[in-house]
Design a protein around this motif. Structure first.
Motif, PDB file in Angstrom:
ATOM      1  N   VAL A   1     -22.158  24.218   5.607  1.00 47.66           N
ATOM      2  CA  VAL A   1     -21.351  23.693   6.187  1.00 47.66           C
ATOM      3  C   VAL A   1     -19.980  23.074   5.703  1.00 47.66           C
ATOM      4  O   VAL A   1     -20.564  22.128   5.096  1.00 47.66           O
ATOM      5  CB  VAL A   1     -21.743  23.566   6.708  1.00 47.66           C
ATOM      6  N   VAL A   2     -18.627  23.234   6.187  1.00 53.82           N
ATOM      7  CA  VAL A   2     -17.625  22.823   5.695  1.00 53.82           C
ATOM      8  C   VAL A   2     -16.929  21.954   7.310  1.00 53.82           C
ATOM      9  O   VAL A   2     -17.354  22.397   8.433  1.00 53.82           O
ATOM     10  CB  VAL A   2     -16.694  23.533   5.524  1.00 53.82           C
ATOM     11  N   ASP A   3     -16.681  21.436   6.995  1.00 56.91           N
ATOM     12  CA  ASP A   3     -15.767  20.099   8.054  1.00 56.91           C
ATOM     13  C   ASP A   3     -13.955  21.236   7.940  1.00 56.91           C
ATOM     14  O   ASP A   3     -13.526  21.909   7.459  1.00 56.91           O
ATOM     15  CB  ASP A   3     -15.818  19.352   7.415  1.00 56.91           C
ATOM     16  N   ARG A   4     -13.327  20.374   9.151  1.00 58.87           N
ATOM     17  CA  ARG A   4     -12.028  20.810   9.502  1.00 58.87           C
ATOM     18  C   ARG A   4     -10.945  20.912   8.167  1.00 58.87           C
ATOM     19  O   ARG A   4     -10.374  21.067   8.223  1.00 58.87           O
ATOM     20  CB  ARG A   4     -11.703  20.195  10.428  1.00 58.87           C
ATOM     21  N   PHE A   5     -11.414  20.443   7.347  1.00 56.65           N
ATOM     22  CA  PHE A   5     -11.135  19.591   5.921  1.00 56.65           C
ATOM     23  C   PHE A   5     -11.235  21.133   4.691  1.00 56.65           C
ATOM     24  O   PHE A   5     -10.870  20.402   3.931  1.00 56.65           O
ATOM     25  CB  PHE A   5     -10.608  18.885   5.385  1.00 56.65           C
ATOM     26  N   ASN A   6     -12.129  21.686   4.819  1.00 53.38           N
ATOM     27  CA  ASN A   6     -13.316  21.954   4.217  1.00 53.38           C
ATOM     28  C   ASN A   6     -13.811  21.906   3.435  1.00 53.38           C
ATOM     29  O   ASN A   6     -14.377  22.524   1.792  1.00 53.38           O
ATOM     30  CB  ASN A   6     -12.230  22.758   3.227  1.00 53.38           C
ATOM     31  N   ARG A   7     -13.949  20.518   3.577  1.00 55.41           N
ATOM     32  CA  ARG A   7     -15.364  19.931   2.765  1.00 55.41           C
ATOM     33  C   ARG A   7     -16.702  20.275   3.129  1.00 55.41           C
ATOM     34  O   ARG A   7     -17.381  20.096   4.218  1.00 55.41           O
ATOM     35  CB  ARG A   7     -14.880  18.257   2.620  1.00 55.41           C
ATOM     36  N   VAL A   8     -17.546  20.695   1.918  1.00 55.26           N
ATOM     37  CA  VAL A   8     -19.013  20.650   2.072  1.00 55.26           C
ATOM     38  C   VAL A   8     -19.283  19.568   2.621  1.00 55.26           C
ATOM     39  O   VAL A   8     -19.413  18.088   2.030  1.00 55.26           O
ATOM     40  CB  VAL A   8     -19.143  21.673   0.931  1.00 55.26           C
ATOM     41  N   VAL A   9     -20.522  20.107   4.359  1.00 55.88           N
ATOM     42  CA  VAL A   9     -21.125  18.348   4.673  1.00 55.88           C
ATOM     43  C   VAL A   9     -22.849  19.193   4.928  1.00 55.88           C
ATOM     44  O   VAL A   9     -22.969  18.032   4.696  1.00 55.88           O
ATOM     45  CB  VAL A   9     -20.459  18.656   5.499  1.00 55.88           C
ATOM     46  N   GLY A  10     -23.119  20.027   4.322  1.00 56.05           N
ATOM     47  CA  GLY A  10     -23.906  21.075   4.241  1.00 56.05           C
ATOM     48  C   GLY A  10     -24.069  22.274   3.861  1.00 56.05           C
ATOM     49  O   GLY A  10     -23.925  23.142   3.739  1.00 56.05           O
ATOM     50  N   VAL A  11     -25.289  22.822   4.138  1.00 59.24           N
ATOM     51  CA  VAL A  11     -26.108  24.059   3.935  1.00 59.24           C
ATOM     52  C   VAL A  11     -27.127  24.455   4.574  1.00 59.24           C
ATOM     53  O   VAL A  11     -27.774  23.527   4.773  1.00 59.24           O
ATOM     54  CB  VAL A  11     -26.478  23.623   2.164  1.00 59.24           C
ATOM     55  N   VAL A  12     -27.409  25.915   5.210  1.00 53.47           N
ATOM     56  CA  VAL A  12     -28.035  26.699   6.317  1.00 53.47           C
ATOM     57  C   VAL A  12     -28.947  27.341   5.006  1.00 53.47           C
ATOM     58  O   VAL A  12     -28.073  27.889   4.576  1.00 53.47           O
ATOM     59  CB  VAL A  12     -27.627  27.091   7.193  1.00 53.47           C
ATOM     60  N   SER A  13     -29.531  27.881   4.739  1.00 52.66           N
ATOM     61  CA  SER A  13     -30.549  28.941   4.580  1.00 52.66           C
ATOM     62  C   SER A  13     -31.007  29.390   4.783  1.00 52.66           C
ATOM     63  O   SER A  13     -31.458  29.349   6.629  1.00 52.66           O
ATOM     64  CB  SER A  13     -31.463  28.329   2.909  1.00 52.66           C
TER      65      SER A  13
END
Length: 223
Positions: free
Chosen positions: A37-49
């Motif tokens: 899961v990424v924010d508007r800057f394409n930084r990874v903030v989490g993962v959904v499995s």
């Protein structure tokens, strides 16, 4: 070798506001078991499995009511079962690696955290790809001649022996060491050094020594 040598460049991702059904569709159509899961800057903030999404089935209909003594993990899973968008379903912070991370370190991280896919990020935390446990196995497809060159380079740094008195044979990743060095500790220490080389499946160490420095330097012919 590093993650950059085996990773998939570019990766499917989700935004924090992506709805539950879209997440299910994304995982199904892309044949993956997790998406970053990424924010508007394409930084990874989490993962959904897929496991995160399955909690909605696990707790459906109140068949597993809250317990008096409930573990933090069970409580977290129950909370995720009511989630409707990625931000409410994801595991955070995400477990990630950088492209320069050694493959062995990535494998240990997967084992320690129990995940099978790791987002690969740049120095700013932006998503640049994914690496899976299957990707890491590619290291064992490394050509035998490349492994041999690496082993020979290792020999050149050994105190008590050099590539001129040590020889190596590599077949399907299986390394056989022969030759002679001055000291027993040097000969026996070669095994660990070679085992740490990317792509090595096994090591047969037949190197002999002139002096057994483990017993007050008593000369011996070999082991």
């Amino acid at each position: 070798m590093t993650v950059a040598d085996v990773m998939t460049h570019g990766a499917v991702s989700a935004t924090a506001d992506m709805p539950y059904r879209d997440l299910v569709d994304l995982i199904e159509t892309r044949s993956v078991n997790a998406v970053p899961v990424v924010d508007r800057f394409n930084r990874v903030v989490g993962v959904v499995s897929a496991s995160d999404l399955l909690h909605k089935i696990e707790f459906a209909g109140g068949v597993d009511p809250p317990r008096i003594f409930e573990s933090s993990r069970h409580r977290r899973d129950r909370r995720k079962s009511t989630g409707t968008v990625a931000a409410e379903l994801m595991s955070a912070p995400a477990v990630t690696v950088m492209r320069t991370t050694p493959i062995a370190d990535a494998a240990r991280l997967m084992e320690e955290t129990g995940v099978r896919r790791l987002p690969v990020i740049d120095i700013a935390g932006r998503l640049i790809g994914m690496v899976t446990n299957r990707d890491l196995l590619k290291v064992f497809l490394r050509p035998d001649d490349a492994i041999k060159r690496h082993v020979v380079d290792l020999f050149s740094t050994v105190d008590g022996g050099s590539s001129s008195v040590l020889s190596v044979d590599v077949t399907d990743g299986a390394v056989t060491l022969t030759g002679e060095v001055d000291r027993r500790t040097v000969a026996e220490g070669l095994t660990g050094g070679v085992e740490a080389i990317d792509g090595v499946v096994s090591v047969a160490n037949a190197v002999t020594w002139l002096v057994d420095d483990t017993i007050n330097a008593t000369p011996v012919a070999g082991w």
